[in-house]
Design an enzyme around this catalytic site. Structure first.
Site: not given
Ligand code: TYM
Length: 344
Positions: A115, A207, A210
């Site tokens: 990040k 990857k 956002k």
């Molecule tokens: P976040 O908001 O970045 O992403 C949400 C979900 O999308 C998946 N993802 C991807 N999968 C494949 N290719 C990509 N390029 C890609 N970008 C994102 C992520 O693996 C995720 O499943 N820390 C987490 C949010 C969170 C969370 C939790 C998840 C907070 N508490 C408890 C599970 C359980 C995050 O930033 O996801």
């Protein structure tokens, strides 16, 4: 029957990585899980403030994410869909977990490093002292562990990039249960989505994300067919003009084939598609990918437009979700408080 929990940050409409890596999997689990299985899908707005923004913008992003979750087909009568900040027990459990969690483990986590764009070699000593690393970003995984453990989650469906956070969550369970000689926290399993990591369209080594400054690097689930075609057309490939599936040597082309496979109605693997498309020109591949992505997202796009303008519906879903989540969180916290010696 078990408990499924997952979360997504409200930092913009979901992109193809979020969709293939998470949201579509959530919807499938909803449709196929045992009727007694509980499902919690959380919009993690407290995680999102590790990047502060104007309040009006935060408000808008939260509702957009709520509309997105409904648009992909999540059903508020079947699942609990809610905003993290409306259930204060997430923050309460985070503090409790942080009192038995190891900073050594946290300092090795890769997410805060990426990040801050600092590379793998960044250390706490040279950043923390300068005030560059906010404590919230550092302890982000503890809040994520609290999210999961608060619902006695058995399975967490996520994309590949969350693997390390889930390992840390299990570590939090071990530390807490061992310290207080209890079994009240439950160790969850990671369910990694079958789709491979979706990569950036402009930098296929990273990857799709956002937070990437270049909007051209991603496709959102709300994009029109025209926008989808334009972004796929502009995707970085390489100097060869024919199609082969070689993830190492040709990451840009492989990413397009992999996206196509993710949306393929026949479920063909990237390897299979690469084989079948041999002899195609890159332009033909791009046209085919844009077509299948547009077609497969048509329904999601329409539903999103309808939900986004229906604020009353979105508010109702949020209130209902908060109620259901609070009930479950309360039960877990009662057990946690008792284990610590906080109950009367
Ligand atoms: P976040 O908001 O970045 O992403 C949400 C979900 O999308 C998946 N993802 C991807 N999968 C494949 N290719 C990509 N390029 C890609 N970008 C994102 C992520 O693996 C995720 O499943 N820390 C987490 C949010 C969170 C969370 C939790 C998840 C907070 N508490 C408890 C599970 C359980 C995050 O930033 O996801």
């Amino acid at each position: 029957p078990g408990v499924i929990f997952s979360g997504i940050q409200p930092t913009g409409e979901p992109h193809l990585g979020n969709y293939l890596g998470a949201l579509r999997q959530w919807k499938r689990l909803q449709d196929t899980a045992h009727p007694k299985t509980k499902l919690f899908f959380c919009i993690v707005d407290m995680h999102a403030i590790t990047t502060p923004r104007p309040p009006e913008e935060m408000q808008e992003l939260r509702w957009k994410m709520m509309a997105s979750l409904l648009a992909v087909g999540l059903d508020p009568d079947r699942c609990t869909i809610f905003f993290q900040s409306t259930v204060p027990q997430h923050a309460e459990l985070q503090w409790i977990l942080s009192c038995t969690a190891s900073t050594g483990y946290l300092s090795r986590m890769t997410q805060w490093k990426s990040k801050l764009n600092l590379g793998e070699n960044a250390t706490l000593d040279n950043l923390g002292a300068k005030g560059l690393l906010k404590h919230g970003l550092f302890s982000y995984p503890v809040l994520q562990a609290a999210d999961i453990l608060l619902y006695r989650t058995t399975h967490v469906p996520v994309g590949e990039d969350q693997r390390q956070h889930l390992e840390f969550t299990r570590e939090c369970v071990t530390n807490f249960n061992h310290t207080y000689k209890t079994k009240c926290l439950v160790s969850p399993q990671t369910l990694i989505s079958p789709t491979r990591r979706v990569m950036s369209l402009t930098k296929p080594g990273d990857k799709m994300s956002k937070s990437d400054l270049s909007a051209k690097s991603r496709i959102l689930i709300t994009h029109s067919p025209k926008e989808i075609a334009a972004r796929i057309n502009g995707a970085t490939t390489d100097s060869l003009n024919t199609v082969t599936y070689e993830p190492e040597a040709r990451p840009g082309v492989a990413n397009l084939i992999s996206i196509m496979s993710g949306f393929d109605p026949q479920g063909r693997s990237p390897e299979q598609l690469g084989e079948e498309m041999q002899g195609y020109k890159i332009r033909e591949l791009k046209e085919a990918v844009a077509r299948v992505v547009s077609d497969q997202l048509a329904e999601v796009r329409e539903r999103y437009a309808a939900f986004e303008s229906d604020k009353d519906k979105l508010r109702k879903v949020s209130v209902q979700g908060t109620e259901k989540a609070t009930l479950q969180a309360g039960e877990t916290m009662a057990a946690v408080r008792e284990a610590i010696g906080f109950s009367d």
